[in-house]
Design a protein around this motif. Structure first.
Motif, PDB file in Angstrom:
ATOM      1  N   HIS A 146       0.838  -1.205   0.000  1.00 41.17           N
ATOM      2  CA  HIS A 146       0.000   0.000   0.000  1.00 41.17           C
ATOM      3  C   HIS A 146       0.868   1.247   0.000  1.00 41.17           C
ATOM      4  O   HIS A 146       1.685   1.455   0.905  1.00 41.17           O
ATOM      5  N   VAL A 147       0.711   2.064  -1.019  1.00 40.97           N
ATOM      6  CA  VAL A 147       1.334   3.389  -1.081  1.00 40.97           C
ATOM      7  C   VAL A 147       0.222   4.410  -0.903  1.00 40.97           C
ATOM      8  O   VAL A 147      -0.714   4.461  -1.709  1.00 40.97           O
ATOM      9  N   HIS A 148       0.304   5.193   0.158  1.00 36.01           N
ATOM     10  CA  HIS A 148      -0.765   6.137   0.495  1.00 36.01           C
ATOM     11  C   HIS A 148      -0.321   7.542   0.135  1.00 36.01           C
ATOM     12  O   HIS A 148       0.681   8.040   0.650  1.00 36.01           O
ATOM     13  N   ARG A 149      -1.085   8.183  -0.735  1.00 30.97           N
ATOM     14  CA  ARG A 149      -0.743   9.528  -1.178  1.00 30.97           C
ATOM     15  C   ARG A 149      -1.404  10.559  -0.280  1.00 30.97           C
ATOM     16  O   ARG A 149      -2.419  11.163  -0.618  1.00 30.97           O
ATOM     17  N   ALA A 150      -0.837  10.760   0.902  1.00 33.49           N
ATOM     18  CA  ALA A 150      -1.320  11.852   1.751  1.00 33.49           C
ATOM     19  C   ALA A 150      -1.010  13.192   1.105  1.00 33.49           C
ATOM     20  O   ALA A 150      -1.703  14.180   1.336  1.00 33.49           O
ATOM     21  N   LYS A 151       0.044  13.220   0.300  1.00 33.62           N
ATOM     22  CA  LYS A 151       0.358  14.365  -0.542  1.00 33.62           C
ATOM     23  C   LYS A 151       1.084  13.820  -1.758  1.00 33.62           C
ATOM     24  O   LYS A 151       1.576  12.692  -1.756  1.00 33.62           O
TER      25      LYS A 151
END
Length: 520
Positions: free
Chosen positions: A191-196
């Motif tokens: 999982h790569v989470h794009r918070a920004k």
């Protein structure tokens, strides 16, 4: 079993299903964190962030772990956002315009996922990606009833990974090799989470929080020193000229110990004086700490009024607006996690156990993030919409209010006999028996129909009773009243009552036909 391919169409070796990838790397489980937050300075923090951009994520991951452990405010705010996903109901739906086989796959996955141990913990672990930018869960497979099912889902620390040498969007497992080991397909939920926006090393939210964390630490450290200096006065010992070294040592020991013991002895001719410490104020340090915490709240939750209230600028209206921002962040987080689960977990389950898994037509993990409507507002507006002929589907109303459709023969709530129906529109009630039969197939008993008929006839009966009351009030005597009633019988307002009775008979006929057809 035939050839199994990953989601990119590359064949995989079935041996990977029998042993997790990390089982072959002995160094990682015995590795200890370096705690780079000790003695952290602006220069060292900049170095750690630059090292991560060059591929070495270990120091940055260890720092982020320290930040959550040492700063209670960061832990509190990030936990609110991470735990929000556990409060959202979820379901597995087939893709749009699904074939019977795709619908069957979705039903099979729903059954399997309710049995997978630790799925809720897996969702929470993937939410670590908000802060770190990524989070990896290793799947340990097991054969259950001739089906490959995840026997365990293991969250692996963020410090176990590094970036590929020439690809800043590819994570690799740190092993003894200089470039790291590729993560095996069907072995990981990656999982790569794009918070920004940005590459993996820069898309984590903790990179934004690192600077407020550092400045807050400086402010708290300086505040502690201020309190120590300001709280304990300076002790000065004086001795006469010609005093020997032994007597000086005795005086120094007395000056040192008297601050803690509040008692001591010194030779005659010497004395101890207490001087007022330099005056200072804690306000600048608390202002810096307050700024840092507000910056953290804004970065994590999109606002401050859902976590901090100063009693001045905070209002209920502003708090509601800030809470809506939190809902947007929650919905975004849920969508990103759902996409990862579908790609890595759902596809793996289908490819290993079901034929012809199509990566472009996977079942969808859907989080129900819709906000339920207010019952009072709906109860006021809906009858007016029905009155003007607006076609309102029952399923839409149930979805908006969060009311599930009743199952077959499931008891439902009905209005009790004798309750007021003055606020119910006659036209809507006139259609209620037919709507209930067509939408729910539940109101078929004689008791329920009697209740419905009583409700619908309430206004018509009230008109008749009101007309008779007016005749009673106008009559001079009982014989005159009797004659008036006989003459007025043909003029009583019975049209509405007749219409209700006709609808009741029609509903009874339809109900009887339905029960005969259903074999009741």
């Amino acid at each position: 079993m035939g050839t199994i391919v990953d989601i990119n169409g590359n064949p995989i070796q079935q041996e990977i299903l029998h042993e997790p990838q990390t089982a072959r790397i002995a160094t990682l489980p015995t590795e200890y964190a370096n705690h780079p937050s000790r003695g952290l300075t602006p220069y060292r923090l900049a170095q750690i962030l630059e090292e991560a951009e060059r591929g070495n994520l270990q120091a940055q991951a260890d720092l982020f772990a320290d930040m959550e452990e040492k700063d209670a405010h960061i832990f509190s705010e990030i936990s609110k956002r991470k735990n929000a996903i556990l409060t959202i109901p979820w379901k597995i739906e087939p893709p749009e315009n699904a074939t019977p086989a795709e619908k069957d796959d979705a039903a099979w996955l729903t059954e399997i996922m309710t049995q997978v141990s630790g799925f809720s913990n897996c969702l929470l672990a993937l939410m670590d990606g908000i802060g770190y930018g990524y989070s990896n869960v290793e799947m340990e497979w097991g054969m259950i009833e001739k089906q490959w099912i995840p026997a365990a889902l293991h969250h692996r620390p963020a410090s176990w990974f590094r970036l590929a040498q020439f690809n800043q969007d590819e994570l690799r497992l740190r092993d003894s090799s200089p470039l790291g080991a590729e993560l095996i397909p069907m072995g990981w939920i990656k999982h790569v989470h794009r918070a920004k926006s940005g590459y993996i090393a820069r898309c984590g939210l903790h990179r934004v929080l690192a600077w407020p964390y550092l400045f807050k630490n400086f402010a708290i450290r300086d505040l502690a020193e201020l309190l120590e200096i300001y709280g304990i006065p300076i002790r000065l010992g004086t001795y006469p000229t010609g005093t020997g070294e032994k007597e000086k040592a005795t005086l120094l020991r007395a000056v040192t110990e008297i601050g803690h013991a509040a008692a001591g002895i010194i030779p005659e001719g010497m004395k101890i004086e207490f001087e007022q410490a330099a005056r200072g104020t804690h306000d600048p340090h608390l202002a810096m700490s307050d700024w840092a915490e507000r910056s953290v709240s804004k970065a994590v939750l999109g606002g401050t009024l859902t976590s901090q209230a100063d009693g001045k600028s905070s209002t209920n209206a502003l708090g509601t607006v800030h809470n809506e921002v939190r809902h947007d962040l929650r919905d975004s987080d849920a969508k990103q996690v759902a996409a990862t689960i579908g790609r890595d977990l759902f596809y793996s389950l289908l490819a290993l156990n079901r034929p012809n898994a199509n990566p472009r037509r996977l079942p969808l993990l859907v989080f129900d993030t819709s906000e339920k409507e207010d019952f009072t507002t709906f109860a006021t507006a809906l009858p007016n919409l029905v009155d003007v002929g607006t076609p309102v589907p029952v399923s839409w109303v149930q979805k908006k209010l969060g009311i599930p459709a009743p199952l077959k023969d499931e008891p439902i709530l009905v209005r009790m006999p004798g309750t007021s129906a003055a606020n119910i529109k006659g036209k809507a009630l006139g259609l209620s028996a037919f709507a209930a039969l067509s939408a729910r197939n539940q109101q078929t008993s004689a008791d329920t129909q009697a209740v419905t008929l009583e409700q619908e006839a309430a206004e018509a009966w009230q008109a008749v009773v009101s007309h008779i009351e007016s005749l009673v009030n106008e009559a001079d005597s009982l014989p005159a009243l009797q004659a008036t009633l006989l003459n007025a019988y043909a003029g009583l307002p019975l049209e509405d009552l007749q219409a209700v009775m006709a609808q009741g008979f029609a509903a009874a006929l339809v109900a009887g036909m339905y029960e005969v057809k259903a074999g009741r």
